[in-house]
Design a protein around this motif. Structure first.
Motif, PDB file in Angstrom:
ATOM      1  N   PRO A 170       0.841  -0.886  -0.020  1.00  0.00           N
ATOM      2  CA  PRO A 170      -0.261  -0.506   0.418  1.00  0.00           C
ATOM      3  C   PRO A 170       0.750   1.619   0.411  1.00  0.00           C
ATOM      4  CG  PRO A 170      -0.805  -2.052   1.645  1.00  0.00           C
ATOM      5  CD  PRO A 170       0.496  -1.338   1.158  1.00  0.00           C
ATOM      6  N   ALA A 171       1.871   1.290   0.118  1.00  0.00           N
ATOM      7  CA  ALA A 171       3.102   2.471  -0.236  1.00  0.00           C
ATOM      8  C   ALA A 171       2.506   3.686  -1.323  1.00  0.00           C
ATOM      9  CB  ALA A 171       4.489   2.001  -0.323  1.00  0.00           C
ATOM     10  N   GLY A 172       2.353   4.357  -1.126  1.00  0.00           N
ATOM     11  CA  GLY A 172       1.619   5.471  -1.935  1.00  0.00           C
ATOM     12  C   GLY A 172       0.214   5.992  -1.918  1.00  0.00           C
ATOM     13  N   ASN A 207       7.916  -2.014  -5.524  1.00  0.00           N
ATOM     14  CA  ASN A 207       7.750  -2.536  -4.937  1.00  0.00           C
ATOM     15  C   ASN A 207       6.651  -3.449  -6.040  1.00  0.00           C
ATOM     16  OD1 ASN A 207       5.231  -0.823  -5.705  1.00  0.00           O
ATOM     17  ND2 ASN A 207       4.244  -1.012  -3.699  1.00  0.00           N
ATOM     18  N   ASN A 208       6.972  -3.181  -6.927  1.00  0.00           N
ATOM     19  CA  ASN A 208       6.131  -4.192  -8.302  1.00  0.00           C
ATOM     20  C   ASN A 208       4.730  -4.725  -7.840  1.00  0.00           C
ATOM     21  OD1 ASN A 208       5.849  -5.811 -10.324  1.00  0.00           O
ATOM     22  ND2 ASN A 208       7.104  -8.171  -9.401  1.00  0.00           N
ATOM     23  N   GLY A 209       4.496  -3.554  -7.031  1.00  0.00           N
ATOM     24  CA  GLY A 209       2.195  -3.739  -7.241  1.00  0.00           C
ATOM     25  C   GLY A 209       1.708  -3.864  -8.158  1.00  0.00           C
ATOM     26  N   TYR A 229      -5.506  -1.701  -1.247  1.00  0.00           N
ATOM     27  CA  TYR A 229      -4.575  -2.379  -2.900  1.00  0.00           C
ATOM     28  C   TYR A 229      -3.766  -2.552  -2.898  1.00  0.00           C
ATOM     29  CZ  TYR A 229      -9.475  -1.189  -5.295  1.00  0.00           C
ATOM     30  OH  TYR A 229     -10.732  -0.826  -5.527  1.00  0.00           O
ATOM     31  N   ALA A 230      -3.024  -2.582  -3.395  1.00  0.00           N
ATOM     32  CA  ALA A 230      -1.520  -3.166  -3.893  1.00  0.00           C
ATOM     33  C   ALA A 230      -1.121  -1.666  -4.761  1.00  0.00           C
ATOM     34  CB  ALA A 230      -1.354  -3.769  -4.466  1.00  0.00           C
ATOM     35  N   TRP A 231      -0.003  -0.975  -4.824  1.00  0.00           N
ATOM     36  CA  TRP A 231       0.201   0.218  -4.956  1.00  0.00           C
ATOM     37  C   TRP A 231       1.470   0.062  -6.356  1.00  0.00           C
ATOM     38  CZ3 TRP A 231      -1.693   5.342  -5.448  1.00  0.00           C
ATOM     39  CH2 TRP A 231      -2.671   5.713  -4.497  1.00  0.00           C
ATOM     40  N   ASP A 232       1.249   0.703  -7.200  1.00  0.00           N
ATOM     41  CA  ASP A 232       2.400   0.103  -7.694  1.00  0.00           C
ATOM     42  C   ASP A 232       3.448   1.627  -7.934  1.00  0.00           C
ATOM     43  OD1 ASP A 232       4.126  -0.553 -10.120  1.00  0.00           O
ATOM     44  OD2 ASP A 232       3.886  -0.663 -11.326  1.00  0.00           O
ATOM     45  N   SER A 233       4.753   1.070  -6.708  1.00  0.00           N
ATOM     46  CA  SER A 233       4.888   2.463  -6.266  1.00  0.00           C
ATOM     47  C   SER A 233       6.500   1.052  -7.050  1.00  0.00           C
ATOM     48  CB  SER A 233       4.911   3.005  -4.700  1.00  0.00           C
ATOM     49  OG  SER A 233       3.361   3.012  -4.658  1.00  0.00           O
ATOM     50  N   LYS A 234       6.988   2.796  -7.343  1.00  0.00           N
ATOM     51  CA  LYS A 234       8.881   2.568  -7.624  1.00  0.00           C
ATOM     52  C   LYS A 234       9.375   4.543  -7.639  1.00  0.00           C
ATOM     53  CE  LYS A 234       8.303   1.271 -11.614  1.00  0.00           C
ATOM     54  NZ  LYS A 234       6.564   0.615 -11.309  1.00  0.00           N
ATOM     55  N   ALA A 239       0.500   4.280  -8.195  1.00  0.00           N
ATOM     56  CA  ALA A 239      -0.326   3.970  -9.194  1.00  0.00           C
ATOM     57  C   ALA A 239      -1.146   2.981  -8.219  1.00  0.00           C
ATOM     58  CB  ALA A 239      -0.859   3.951 -10.237  1.00  0.00           C
ATOM     59  N   MET A 240      -2.755   3.000  -8.041  1.00  0.00           N
ATOM     60  CA  MET A 240      -3.825   1.885  -7.968  1.00  0.00           C
ATOM     61  C   MET A 240      -4.867   2.052  -8.561  1.00  0.00           C
ATOM     62  SD  MET A 240      -6.425   2.845  -6.552  1.00  0.00           S
ATOM     63  CE  MET A 240      -7.274   2.564  -4.791  1.00  0.00           C
ATOM     64  N   GLY A 241      -5.184   0.514  -9.040  1.00  0.00           N
ATOM     65  CA  GLY A 241      -6.442   0.554  -8.827  1.00  0.00           C
ATOM     66  C   GLY A 241      -6.592  -0.142 -10.886  1.00  0.00           C
TER      67      GLY A 241
END
Length: 411
Positions: free
Chosen positions: A184-186, A260-262, A274-279, A305-307
Motif C-alpha cells: 500500500p505504499a503510496g 515494490n512491483n505492485g 490495494y496494491a500500489w505500483d510504487s517506484k 498508481a492503484m486501481g
C-alpha cells in the motif's frame, strides 16, 4: 508477513547453533512543548501537515525508543528497534527487526546479509537512535514519508569495501534487497500528500487519513479510509538496488532505486487495501565543509498508481538541503525543502495534486551525554487539492514552535 518475521528470527539463530549471546543497546525518551496552528493531524482524520495539533496537549511525550542488538559471535546478530508512539492511540511495537550475518574483510572486501523487517539505507538525515535525526526534531518530507510507508520485509545482500586509513576515507557498498509486505505504499501521498513530522509507523499499524469525498465514488468503494502500509496484497516480490560511495573523509553519497512491483488492480476486500505500483529514485549526498559544518542534500522522484487501468496515477518529487554546524555543546541546523504530487490520471472526481515547501530552524544543546535540550521552528506552506471535498482550504500555512528535552541511555 510481519508476525512471521518475528517468529522466524529466533528459530534461525537456534538453527545456526547460536547460544553465547551478548546484549547491548541504547534508548531515548523524548518530550516537548509545542505551539502550533491547531490544525487536526492527518491520523486524526484532519488536514494538518504536521504532527499533533488540535485536540492534543501542548506538553507531549513524543516517543520512547529502545535500539538494541544481540550478538552471537563475530558474524551473527539480531537487531531490533522497539518504539512507543502516544499518538493517536498509544502504539508499542517494532519499527525494525532483523537477523544479520556479516563476514570479516577478505582482501579489503566483505559481504553481509540481513533478513527481517528494516529500513533500506536511503536516508543520510536519520542516522541516530531508532532511525531518528540528530539535526532536527521534524524529519524532512522525504524521510517522514519513508518512516510512514516504506519498509522492506524480506532479505538484503551487501558487498562492500569499507573505508580505512590507508584508503584515505574512500569506500563503497552495493545493496540488493528483495521483499514483500509494502504494497500500500503510496496511499498517503495520493490522498494526503507529503507531510513533515517525526512519527514512525510500527509493524502492523493502521494509519487513518481525512475522509476525502472521492472514496464515496464507485471506483474507490473498496478502499478503506486508512492505510496499512506493511501488508501484502498481490503476492508479488518487490526489489531495490543501492550504491553507497565514500569519496573522501569529507564527502559521501548514495543512490537507490526502489520498486515494490505492485499489481495496481489487486485489492484485499477484507482490509480495504490495494496494491500500489510504487517506484522511485533516491539520491543523497553529504559534504563536510569543515570538521564542524556539513551540508546534506537528498532528492526523491517516483511514481505510484492503484486501481484497474491505473485509475489513480501520480508522480511525486521532493528534495531538501540541510546545513548543520556544531560549536562546543551546541548544534544549529537549517533546512529548506520542496515537495509535489502530480496527478496524471483522468479521474476528475479524485484530484490528487499537491505541493508545498518548508523551512526548519533548529538549535540543540547537549547538557550532558544523557540530557539534551532543543528549540525548533517549522514553517510549512502547502496546497492539497483533495481538501476541497471536505470544505477545507486548498492552500494552508502552518507554523510549529517546539521546545524539546531528550534523555538518552545505554544498556
Amino acid at each position: 508477513m510481519n508476525s512471521t518475521i518475528i517468529k522466524l528470527i529466533p528459530w534461525l539463530m537456534v538453527s545456526q547453533g547460536v547460544f553465547a549471546l551478548e546484549f547491548s543497546g541504547q534508548g531515548q525518551v523524548q518530550a516537548s512543548w509545542q505551539q502550533d496552528d491547531d490544525n487536526r493531524a492527518w491520523y486524526n482524520e484532519g488536514w494538518g501537515n504536521t504532527r499533533f495539533g488540535k485536540g492534543e496537549s501542548d506538553i507531549l511525550l513524543n516517543r520512547a525508543v529502545l535500539d538494541w542488538r544481540v550478538d552471537a559471535g563475530s558474524s551473527w546478530s539480531v537487531h531490533g528497534v522497539t518504539q512507543y508512539q502516544p499518538d493517536p492511540d498509544d502504539k508499542l511495537g517494532f519499527t525494525e527487526l532483523y537477523l544479520q550475518y556479516r563476514t570479516l574483510p577478505n582482501n579489503g572486501i566483505r559481504w553481509s546479509a540481513r533478513v527481517g523487517g528494516f529500513y533500506p539505507k536511503f536516508s543520510i538525515e536519520n542516522p541516530d537512535i531508532g532511525w531518528s535525526s540528530p539535526y532536527t526534531y521534524h524529519y524532512s518530507a522525504i524521510n517522514a514519508w519513508m518512516g510512514e510507508e516504506v519498509r522492506a520485509f524480506g532479505g538484503e545482500v551487501n558487498l562492500e569495501k569499507p573505508k580505512t586509513r590507508r584508503s584515505r576515507g574512500q569506500g563503497w557498498k552495493t545493496s540488493l534487497g528483495v521483499f514483500k509486505g509494502n504494497d500500500p505504499a503510496g496511499t498517503l501521498l495520493a490522498w494526503r500528500g507529503f507531510a513533515i513530522h517525526d512519527r514512525q509507523t510500527v509493524f502492523n499499524e493502521r494509519i487513518a487519513f481525512a475522509g476525502i469525498a472521492a472514496l464515496n465514488a464507485p471506483q474507490l468503494a473498496n478502499q478503506a479510509q486508512f492505510d496499512e502500509p506493511f501488508t501484502e496484497v498481490d503476492g508479488r516480490f518487490g526489489y531495490y538496488l543501492g550504491y553507497h560511495r565514500q569519496v573522501s573523509v569529507r564527502q559521501e553519497f548514495n543512490v537507490y532505486w526502489y520498486d515494490n512491483n505492485g499489481d495496481p488492480a489487486a485489492v484485499n476486500y477484507k482490509t480495504g487495501q490495494y496494491a500500489w505500483d510504487s517506484k522511485f529514485l533516491s539520491v543523497a549526498w553529504r559534504y563536510k565543509l569543515t570538521p564542524e559544518t556539513q551540508l546534506l542534500v537528498q532528492g526523491l522522484s517516483g511514481n505510484t498508481a492503484m486501481g484497474p487501468r491505473r485509475g489513480v496515477d501520480n508522480d511525486f518529487h521532493s528534495w531538501f538541503a540541510l546545513l548543520s554546524h556544531r560549536w562546543q555543546q551546541f548544534r544549529f541546523s537549517a533546512r529548506v525543502e520542496q515537495f509535489k504530487v502530480i496527478d496524471k490520471d483522468t479521474w476528475q472526481f479524485d484530484p490528487n495534486q499537491s505541493d508545498g515547501k518548508g523551512i526548519t530552524l533548529s538549535l540543540r544543546y547537549e547538557v550532558t551525554q544523557a540530557w539534551q535540550l532543543g528549540a525548533e521552528w517549522l514553517y510549512v506552506d502547502s496546497m492539497v487539492a483533495n481538501r476541497t471535498g471536505l470544505g477545507a482550504k486548498v492552500n494552508q500555512t502552518e507554523q510549529v514552535w517546539r521546545l524539546g528535552v531528550d534523555y538518552r541511555f545505554h544498556l
